[in-house]
Write a protein that holds these residues in place. Structure first.
Motif, mmCIF file in Angstrom:
data_model
loop_
_atom_site.group_PDB
_atom_site.id
_atom_site.type_symbol
_atom_site.label_atom_id
_atom_site.label_comp_id
_atom_site.label_asym_id
_atom_site.label_seq_id
_atom_site.Cartn_x
_atom_site.Cartn_y
_atom_site.Cartn_z
ATOM 1 N N UNK A 101 63.650 47.957 16.725
ATOM 2 C CA UNK A 101 65.041 48.208 16.349
ATOM 3 C C UNK A 101 65.130 48.823 14.955
ATOM 4 N N UNK A 102 64.314 48.327 14.037
ATOM 5 C CA UNK A 102 64.288 48.890 12.691
ATOM 6 C C UNK A 102 63.882 50.357 12.734
ATOM 7 N N UNK A 103 62.837 50.651 13.500
ATOM 8 C CA UNK A 103 62.369 52.035 13.612
ATOM 9 C C UNK A 103 63.436 52.938 14.229
ATOM 10 N N UNK A 104 64.140 52.423 15.230
ATOM 11 C CA UNK A 104 65.196 53.217 15.857
ATOM 12 C C UNK A 104 66.324 53.506 14.873
ATOM 13 N N UNK A 105 66.697 52.504 14.080
ATOM 14 C CA UNK A 105 67.736 52.725 13.074
ATOM 15 C C UNK A 105 67.283 53.744 12.033
ATOM 16 N N UNK A 106 66.027 53.670 11.663
ATOM 17 C CA UNK A 106 65.485 54.617 10.683
ATOM 18 C C UNK A 106 65.496 56.031 11.263
ATOM 19 N N UNK A 107 65.091 56.169 12.515
ATOM 20 C CA UNK A 107 65.100 57.485 13.156
ATOM 21 C C UNK A 107 66.517 58.035 13.262
ATOM 22 N N UNK A 108 67.462 57.159 13.548
ATOM 23 C CA UNK A 108 68.848 57.609 13.653
ATOM 24 C C UNK A 108 69.369 58.069 12.290
ATOM 25 N N UNK A 109 69.010 57.354 11.251
ATOM 26 C CA UNK A 109 69.477 57.707 9.910
ATOM 27 C C UNK A 109 68.910 59.049 9.461
ATOM 28 N N UNK A 110 67.701 59.358 9.900
ATOM 29 C CA UNK A 110 67.085 60.627 9.519
ATOM 30 C C UNK A 110 67.300 61.703 10.582
ATOM 31 N N UNK A 111 68.150 61.399 11.535
ATOM 32 C CA UNK A 111 68.514 62.325 12.617
ATOM 33 C C UNK A 111 67.310 62.788 13.436
ATOM 34 N N UNK A 112 66.375 61.888 13.654
ATOM 35 C CA UNK A 112 65.210 62.201 14.478
ATOM 36 C C UNK A 112 65.290 61.548 15.850
ATOM 37 N N UNK A 113 66.284 60.706 16.062
ATOM 38 C CA UNK A 113 66.410 59.978 17.320
ATOM 39 C C UNK A 113 67.027 60.884 18.378
ATOM 40 N N UNK A 114 66.306 61.055 19.477
ATOM 41 C CA UNK A 114 66.795 61.910 20.555
ATOM 42 C C UNK A 114 67.435 61.097 21.677
ATOM 43 N N UNK A 115 66.881 59.939 21.966
ATOM 44 C CA UNK A 115 67.379 59.114 23.066
ATOM 45 C C UNK A 115 68.152 57.931 22.499
#
Length: 78
Positions: A28-42
């Motif tokens: 969950x932490x990694x997903x939030x980090x990816x979302x904050x850096x706009x790297x989350x695709x799914x």
């Protein structure tokens, strides 16, 4: 990817359950980090991961209550 089944979680031992909770929190932490850096695709991965975390914590709490209930009933009988 389908949502995880609660039966799978119930089959885990206490140690495996604790490890899975830690791994899911990290995910969950990694997903939030990816979302904050706009790297989350799914973005639906959030839903699945939060659902999994809720299942894990629910089973953990059920086991805690079951242990407390069984110890309190045996203490009352003695």
């Amino acid at each position: 990817m389908a949502l995880p089944k609660i039966e799978e979680v119930r089959q885990l031992s206490d140690e495996e359950l604790a490890e899975e909770i830690i791994a899911t929190k990290r995910e969950l932490f990694d997903l939030r980090f990816q979302q904050a850096t706009r790297q989350l695709e799914n973005t639906h991965e959030f839903k699945h991961t939060r659902h999994r975390m809720a299942q894990l914590l629910t089973i953990e709490r059920e086991r805690q209550l079951n242990i407390n209930q069984s110890s309190s009933t045996s203490a009352e009988e003695a």
